[in-house]
Motif scaffolding. Structure first.
Motif, PDB file in Angstrom:
ATOM      1  N   TYR A  31      40.795  19.145  61.754  1.00  0.00           N
ATOM      2  CA  TYR A  31      42.096  18.895  61.113  1.00  0.00           C
ATOM      3  C   TYR A  31      42.129  17.510  60.475  1.00  0.00           C
ATOM      4  CZ  TYR A  31      47.222  18.450  60.781  1.00  0.00           C
ATOM      5  OH  TYR A  31      48.507  18.248  60.340  1.00  0.00           O
ATOM      6  N   LEU A  32      41.727  16.506  61.224  1.00  0.00           N
ATOM      7  CA  LEU A  32      41.741  15.135  60.708  1.00  0.00           C
ATOM      8  C   LEU A  32      40.671  14.926  59.638  1.00  0.00           C
ATOM      9  CD1 LEU A  32      42.249  13.146  64.042  1.00  0.00           C
ATOM     10  CD2 LEU A  32      43.967  13.665  62.302  1.00  0.00           C
ATOM     11  N   ALA A  33      39.508  15.558  59.821  1.00  0.00           N
ATOM     12  CA  ALA A  33      38.404  15.354  58.874  1.00  0.00           C
ATOM     13  C   ALA A  33      38.704  15.951  57.506  1.00  0.00           C
ATOM     14  CB  ALA A  33      37.118  15.953  59.437  1.00  0.00           C
ATOM     15  N   THR A  34      39.310  17.132  57.472  1.00  0.00           N
ATOM     16  CA  THR A  34      39.619  17.738  56.171  1.00  0.00           C
ATOM     17  C   THR A  34      40.674  16.918  55.429  1.00  0.00           C
ATOM     18  OG1 THR A  34      41.151  19.226  57.333  1.00  0.00           O
ATOM     19  CG2 THR A  34      38.977  20.101  56.759  1.00  0.00           C
ATOM     20  N   GLY A  35      41.667  16.415  56.174  1.00  0.00           N
ATOM     21  CA  GLY A  35      42.657  15.550  55.538  1.00  0.00           C
ATOM     22  C   GLY A  35      42.036  14.260  55.027  1.00  0.00           C
ATOM     23  N   ALA A  36      41.149  13.665  55.826  1.00  0.00           N
ATOM     24  CA  ALA A  36      40.506  12.411  55.428  1.00  0.00           C
ATOM     25  C   ALA A  36      39.579  12.607  54.235  1.00  0.00           C
ATOM     26  CB  ALA A  36      39.732  11.831  56.610  1.00  0.00           C
ATOM     27  N   LEU A  37      38.800  13.691  54.239  1.00  0.00           N
ATOM     28  CA  LEU A  37      37.901  13.942  53.111  1.00  0.00           C
ATOM     29  C   LEU A  37      38.677  14.225  51.833  1.00  0.00           C
ATOM     30  CD1 LEU A  37      35.117  16.096  54.824  1.00  0.00           C
ATOM     31  CD2 LEU A  37      34.929  13.745  53.987  1.00  0.00           C
ATOM     32  N   GLY A  38      39.801  14.926  51.970  1.00  0.00           N
ATOM     33  CA  GLY A  38      40.659  15.141  50.803  1.00  0.00           C
ATOM     34  C   GLY A  38      41.172  13.832  50.233  1.00  0.00           C
ATOM     35  N   ALA A  39      41.527  12.893  51.130  1.00  0.00           N
ATOM     36  CA  ALA A  39      42.013  11.581  50.686  1.00  0.00           C
ATOM     37  C   ALA A  39      40.889  10.766  50.049  1.00  0.00           C
ATOM     38  CB  ALA A  39      42.612  10.826  51.869  1.00  0.00           C
ATOM     39  N   ALA A  73      38.122  11.808  48.569  1.00  0.00           N
ATOM     40  CA  ALA A  73      37.783  12.349  47.250  1.00  0.00           C
ATOM     41  C   ALA A  73      38.831  11.944  46.218  1.00  0.00           C
ATOM     42  CB  ALA A  73      37.661  13.870  47.321  1.00  0.00           C
ATOM     43  N   THR A  74      40.095  11.935  46.631  1.00  0.00           N
ATOM     44  CA  THR A  74      41.169  11.490  45.741  1.00  0.00           C
ATOM     45  C   THR A  74      41.006  10.017  45.391  1.00  0.00           C
ATOM     46  OG1 THR A  74      42.679  13.113  46.726  1.00  0.00           O
ATOM     47  CG2 THR A  74      43.672  11.296  45.502  1.00  0.00           C
ATOM     48  N   ALA A  75      40.622   9.210  46.380  1.00  0.00           N
ATOM     49  CA  ALA A  75      40.417   7.781  46.136  1.00  0.00           C
ATOM     50  C   ALA A  75      39.300   7.538  45.127  1.00  0.00           C
ATOM     51  CB  ALA A  75      40.097   7.072  47.453  1.00  0.00           C
ATOM     52  N   LEU A  76      38.243   8.313  45.199  1.00  0.00           N
ATOM     53  CA  LEU A  76      37.152   8.167  44.227  1.00  0.00           C
ATOM     54  C   LEU A  76      37.641   8.455  42.814  1.00  0.00           C
ATOM     55  CD1 LEU A  76      34.146   9.779  46.146  1.00  0.00           C
ATOM     56  CD2 LEU A  76      34.594   7.348  45.746  1.00  0.00           C
ATOM     57  N   ALA A  86      49.490  14.485  42.501  1.00  0.00           N
ATOM     58  CA  ALA A  86      50.049  14.546  43.853  1.00  0.00           C
ATOM     59  C   ALA A  86      49.431  15.667  44.677  1.00  0.00           C
ATOM     60  CB  ALA A  86      51.566  14.724  43.781  1.00  0.00           C
ATOM     61  N   TYR A  87      48.828  16.641  44.011  1.00  0.00           N
ATOM     62  CA  TYR A  87      48.255  17.802  44.713  1.00  0.00           C
ATOM     63  C   TYR A  87      46.742  17.695  44.895  1.00  0.00           C
ATOM     64  CZ  TYR A  87      52.804  19.596  43.360  1.00  0.00           C
ATOM     65  OH  TYR A  87      54.160  19.749  43.180  1.00  0.00           O
ATOM     66  N   LEU A  88      46.166  16.577  44.514  1.00  0.00           N
ATOM     67  CA  LEU A  88      44.712  16.418  44.624  1.00  0.00           C
ATOM     68  C   LEU A  88      44.206  16.496  46.064  1.00  0.00           C
ATOM     69  CD1 LEU A  88      44.021  13.653  41.944  1.00  0.00           C
ATOM     70  CD2 LEU A  88      43.279  16.042  41.868  1.00  0.00           C
ATOM     71  N   PRO A  89      44.837  15.811  47.029  1.00  0.00           N
ATOM     72  CA  PRO A  89      44.326  15.924  48.398  1.00  0.00           C
ATOM     73  C   PRO A  89      44.307  17.361  48.913  1.00  0.00           C
ATOM     74  CG  PRO A  89      45.832  14.074  48.236  1.00  0.00           C
ATOM     75  CD  PRO A  89      45.945  14.839  46.938  1.00  0.00           C
ATOM     76  N   GLN A  90      45.281  18.160  48.497  1.00  0.00           N
ATOM     77  CA  GLN A  90      45.302  19.565  48.925  1.00  0.00           C
ATOM     78  C   GLN A  90      44.094  20.312  48.379  1.00  0.00           C
ATOM     79  OE1 GLN A  90      49.097  21.452  48.154  1.00  0.00           O
ATOM     80  NE2 GLN A  90      50.163  19.495  48.267  1.00  0.00           N
ATOM     81  N   ALA A 134      36.884  20.724  51.352  1.00  0.00           N
ATOM     82  CA  ALA A 134      36.336  20.145  52.573  1.00  0.00           C
ATOM     83  C   ALA A 134      36.348  21.162  53.714  1.00  0.00           C
ATOM     84  CB  ALA A 134      37.143  18.902  52.965  1.00  0.00           C
ATOM     85  N   GLY A 135      37.388  21.982  53.754  1.00  0.00           N
ATOM     86  CA  GLY A 135      37.462  23.014  54.789  1.00  0.00           C
ATOM     87  C   GLY A 135      36.337  24.023  54.666  1.00  0.00           C
ATOM     88  N   VAL A 136      36.004  24.408  53.434  1.00  0.00           N
ATOM     89  CA  VAL A 136      34.891  25.338  53.226  1.00  0.00           C
ATOM     90  C   VAL A 136      33.588  24.720  53.704  1.00  0.00           C
ATOM     91  CG1 VAL A 136      33.532  26.549  51.474  1.00  0.00           C
ATOM     92  CG2 VAL A 136      36.025  26.504  51.303  1.00  0.00           C
ATOM     93  N   LEU A 137      33.359  23.454  53.370  1.00  0.00           N
ATOM     94  CA  LEU A 137      32.127  22.775  53.776  1.00  0.00           C
ATOM     95  C   LEU A 137      32.026  22.655  55.292  1.00  0.00           C
ATOM     96  CD1 LEU A 137      31.875  19.881  51.160  1.00  0.00           C
ATOM     97  CD2 LEU A 137      30.287  21.783  51.423  1.00  0.00           C
ATOM     98  N   LEU A 138      33.079  22.153  55.919  1.00  0.00           N
ATOM     99  CA  LEU A 138      33.027  21.882  57.351  1.00  0.00           C
ATOM    100  C   LEU A 138      33.065  23.151  58.191  1.00  0.00           C
ATOM    101  CD1 LEU A 138      35.365  18.758  57.615  1.00  0.00           C
ATOM    102  CD2 LEU A 138      32.872  18.843  57.432  1.00  0.00           C
TER     103      LEU A 138
END
Length: 242
Positions: free
Chosen positions: A95-103, A105-108, A177-181, A187-191
């Motif tokens: 749960y935390l990892a998918t949210g963090a990876l989404g963030a 990727a958005t930061a990049l 605003a929808y990029l992290p989603q 990220a969910g598919v990968l993990l």
């Protein structure tokens, strides 16, 4: 395979409880609440300037009551089933990892787009998208009720991606605003194992070797024994790379 309502699990209780607590505190504490929000939300520019915890904390704040209600409902329905299958530690980590990876990727992307770099992101929808991806990958035949319509979990992946892209198109001034989603879904598919990183690396190596061979124009040249045929009684294949 049908999808029923699972019992409330420990990880879901803690994640949901923290989300409710943080969201309420931000709403009722006035200036202190605003300071808490600034510390919790994810802003790519602030992340680059030292607030490295924000990719892990922004999922615990949802300032919109309706959005918070649906987010908690999604966490209850999706998260409890996955926690039962995985265990609490793996579920919370996912749960935390998918949210963090989404963030991240958005930061990049924020390095190239200022509107993304300075936007404040909040909400656990990136993690929920990751849970949807996990269902689609691990339990593709499970039935999930989407707005009271039973849908196989395998179809939730393209449906979720399509809905997110549709929202981005309908809100052109705030599409980012929808990029992290969107990134959380990937990220969910990968993990969850849909695309194993080890296999992806192996495919990349094979592709690189193939390109090198093509550039070198290497080819297999048959030897004399091969020209005589396989049953000519010769001493075997004599092939060389040129």
């Amino acid at each position: 395979m049908s999808f029923g309502v699972p019992p409330l699990t420990r990880g879901v209780k803690w994640l949901g409880g923290i989300t409710v607590a943080v969201s309420i505190l931000v709403a009722v504490l006035g200036e202190s609440g605003r300071e808490l929000a600034r510390a919790v939300v994810f802003v790519p520019d602030a992340f680059f300037h030292g607030r490295v915890w924000q990719p892990l904390t922004y999922t615990f704040l949802d300032p919109d009551p309706i959005s918070l209600l649906f987010a908690l409902l999604g966490l209850r329905l999706l998260g409890a089933s996955l926690e039962q299958a995985w265990g609490t530690r793996r579920f919370v980590t996912f749960y935390l990892a998918t949210g963090a990876l989404g963030a991240l990727a958005t930061a990049l992307l924020g390095l190239a787009v200022n509107a993304v770099r300075f936007h404040a992101f909040a909400g656990n929808w990136s993690s929920l998208e990751g849970l949807i991806a996990a269902f689609a990958v691990l339990m593709p035949n499970a039935q999930i009720f989407l707005y009271f319509v039973p849908v196989q979990a395998r179809w939730m992946l393209p449906i979720s991606a399509g809905i997110t892209v549709l929202f981005m198109l309908m809100n052109r001034d705030a599409w980012f605003a929808y990029l992290p989603q969107l990134f959380g879904l990937g990220a969910g598919v990968l993990l969850a194992g849909g695309v194993a990183p080890r296999n992806a690396l192996l495919r990349a190596k094979v592709w690189w070797i193939d390109r090198r061979l093509r550039r070198s124009k290497l080819r297999v040249v048959p030897g004399k024994d091969d020209e005589s045929g396989p049953f000519s009684g010769g001493r075997g294949s004599d092939k060389f790379l040129h």
